[in-house]
Structures are given as structure tokens and as C-alpha cells.
Design an enzyme around this catalytic site. Structure first.
Site, mmCIF file in Angstrom:
data_model
loop_
_atom_site.group_PDB
_atom_site.id
_atom_site.type_symbol
_atom_site.label_atom_id
_atom_site.label_comp_id
_atom_site.label_asym_id
_atom_site.label_seq_id
_atom_site.Cartn_x
_atom_site.Cartn_y
_atom_site.Cartn_z
ATOM 1 N N SER A 135 -11.216 -50.017 -3.602
ATOM 2 C CA SER A 135 -11.622 -51.423 -3.768
ATOM 3 C C SER A 135 -10.448 -52.202 -4.330
ATOM 4 C CB SER A 135 -12.790 -51.485 -4.759
ATOM 5 O OG SER A 135 -13.023 -52.804 -5.206
ATOM 6 N N TYR A 148 -16.313 -49.275 -13.202
ATOM 7 C CA TYR A 148 -16.298 -49.338 -11.734
ATOM 8 C C TYR A 148 -14.855 -49.405 -11.230
ATOM 9 C CZ TYR A 148 -16.764 -50.787 -6.928
ATOM 10 O OH TYR A 148 -16.625 -50.845 -5.549
#
Ligand code: NDP
Ligand code: 8X3
Length: 249
Positions: A135, A148
Site C-alpha cells: 500500500s 496498518y
């Protein structure tokens, strides 16, 4: 005919990957906890092209039971799409739930590394490919990204490390690093709050699961001598902002 194993094929990017790969002539093994969604893909794509494996990626025994009894036609994995993953919560670290942190680490890091370890011998035998969903959160910190982002930084660096270890094997490894993709990701992150997701993406014209699936398929279909190491992509309407400054007194 080549075979791809796509984790997290019940939704979003993984579901779009299943469709894209089958559409391009591959067989796909698709995983996820929601068996009914996997069955819908069998019905749509055909049982000769899509094989469902319903298990929780954190349950290694369930995973092994599913993957060690694959039908012969699906048993030789040429491409591993390490996609299953999630964010839980967007609170600053000092307000975050430790259980959420552990779930993200167990899913995005431990399960991903474990599956990769399991499939590596076959991927080396077939000079296969591994595509990991990292990501932009791996490289660009943002408030509430904490664990995350940390898990996605692991995914990126693990992919690059594998490139190094797998030198000479012919196995290709890629870390894909998308920005905003409208899937169930933000609904999950916000505890099932669809409105929070709708508000985040409203007017953004975000990336779609299909955009990422086409990218994954392109990477997997490149000539055997070409390796995309990392690939970062965003919607045009998402870009960078500056640092924040806290003032004392
Ligand atoms: P979705 O929530 O739409 O899909 C997530 C998938 O992961 C589902 O199929 C889900 O299956 C599966 N999954 C999650 N936890 C588990 C588990 N414990 N066991 C089995 N499967 C699990 O999100 P996306 O498609 O957007 O996310 C896919 C990947 O892309 C993730 O790794 C995410 O971090 C990454 N990503 C997403 C971005 C975005 O903006 N959407 C941007 C950058 C990266 P099920 O619930 O049925 O088990
Ligand atoms: C998902 C993208 O920006 O929400 O990985 O972290 S972001």
C-alpha cells in the site's frame, strides 16, 4: 493453462483478480472466509476455472487441509497473489485497540509470510511469480495508519527481500502499492460503517478493484525475464500533503 492462487477473492481487489485471471485464460484458486461468495464465483466463472478454498488465513491447519487436497488441475500454482488483508480502525496509536493491531499483524504479516513459505518450493519449481498487495501506507505515514502502515511496510520489504533470496531461481516478485481503491476495505476498517466508506470516496473517482486486477494480471503476464519490483499507483485526485507541526505552549 497456468494457475493463480488469489487470497481474499471474496471481495474487492481479490475478487476482481479472480475475474481478470480467468478472463485471460488462467485457472484460479480463490480463498476467503465467506464461502457463499466463493461459490458465487464458481457459478460465474465455472468449476473448471475457479476453485474455492474457504478458510481463515490465520488458521494454518485449515489452510493446509484446503491446499493439500486441491484437485490436480489446480494443484500446481504458477502465481501467488498475496492479497488478503485488512485495516482495523483509524485512531491514533494512543487510542487504538491492541486486539485490532494483533489481527492486522496476524492477517497481513504472519499469514502472508506463512503462505509464501508454504508455496515457495512449487513456485521455484515452476519459475512462478508472487504479487503482494502492499500500500502507499507502507511509504507515506498518516495519522491513524500506525500498525496498518507497518504491516504494509513489511509486505513491501519482504517482497524486495525475496527478490534477493530468489536470485537465479527465475521466480518473479512484485510489491504493488495502491492508494485509494473503493472496495469493502473502508467498511471493514470502520466496523461495518458503509456511510463512512461512501463519504471517504465521494467525488474522488477512486481506483477500482478492476484497475488493480488489470495491473496484477499485466505483471503476471510479462515476459519471464521482466520483473516489476515495486509499483505505486493512486487515483489522480489523491496526492501528497505536507508535514504537520505541533506548537508548544
Ligand atoms: P476488501 O475488504 O474488499 O477485501 C479483503 C479480502 O481479504 C476479502 O476477500 C477478505 O475475505 C480477505 N480477508 C481478510 N481477512 C481475512 C482472513 N482472516 N482470512 C481470510 N481472508 C481474509 O479489501 P481490498 O480488496 O481493498 O483489500 C485487498 C488488499 O489490498 C488488502 O491487503 C489491502 O490492505 C490492500 N490495499 C487496499 C487498498 C484500498 O484502498 N482498498 C489500498 C492499498 C492496498 P473474507 O472477509 O471473506 O475472509
Ligand atoms: C489502503 C490505502 O491510504 O487507506 O492501503 O492506507 S490507505
Amino acid at each position: 493453462m497456468k494457475t493463480a492462487l488469489v487470497t481474499g477473492a471474496t471481495s474487492g481487489i481479490g475478487e476482481a483478480c479472480a475475474r481478470a485471471f480467468v478472463g485471460a485464460g488462467w485457472r484460479v484458486v480463490g480463498t476467503g472466509r465467506r464461502a457463499e461468495r466463493l461459490q458465487a464465483l464458481v457459478d460465474e466463472l465455472g468449476e473448471d476455472r475457479f476453485h474455492p478454498c474457504a478458510y481463515d488465513v490465520r488458521d494454518e491447519a485449515a489452510r493446509d487441509a484446503a491446499l493439500e487436497t486441491l484437485p490436480d488441475a489446480f494443484a500446481k500454482i504458477d502465481c501467488l497473489v498475496n492479497n488478503a488483508g485488512l485495516a482495523l480502525g483509524a485512531a491514533p496509536a494512543q487510542q487504538a485497540d491492541l486486539a485490532d493491531w494483533k489481527t492486522m499483524i496476524d492477517t497481513n504479516v504472519v499469514a502472508l509470510a506463512s503462505l509464501t513459505h508454504k508455496l515457495l518450493p512449487g513456485l521455484i519449481e515452476r519459475k512462478g511469480a508472487i504479487v503482494m498487495l502492499s500500500s502507499v501506507a507502507a511509504s507515506y505515514p498518516y495519522t491513524g495508519g500506525n500498525v496498518y502502515g507497518g504491516t504494509k511496510a513489511f509486505v513491501r520489504q519482504f517482497a524486495l527481500g525475496l527478490r534477493s533470496d530468489l536470485s537465479g531461481t527465475g521466480v518473479r516478485v512484485t510489491s504493488i502499492e495502491p492508494g485509494m481503491v473503493e472496495t469493502e476495505f473502508t467498511v471493514v476498517r470502520n466496523g461495518g460503517d458503509q456511510a463512512a466508506s461512501d463519504n471517504l470516496y465521494a467525488g474522488v473517482n477512486p481506483l477500482t478493484g478492476g484497475d488493480i486486477a488489470e495491473t496484477v494480471l499485466w505483471i503476471a503476464s510479462l515476459p519471464a525475464h521482466v520483473n516489476i519490483n515495486t509499483l505505486e499507483l493512486m487515483p489522480v485526485n489523491q496526492s501528497f500533503a505536507g508535514f504537520q507541526v505541533a506548537r508548544e505552549g
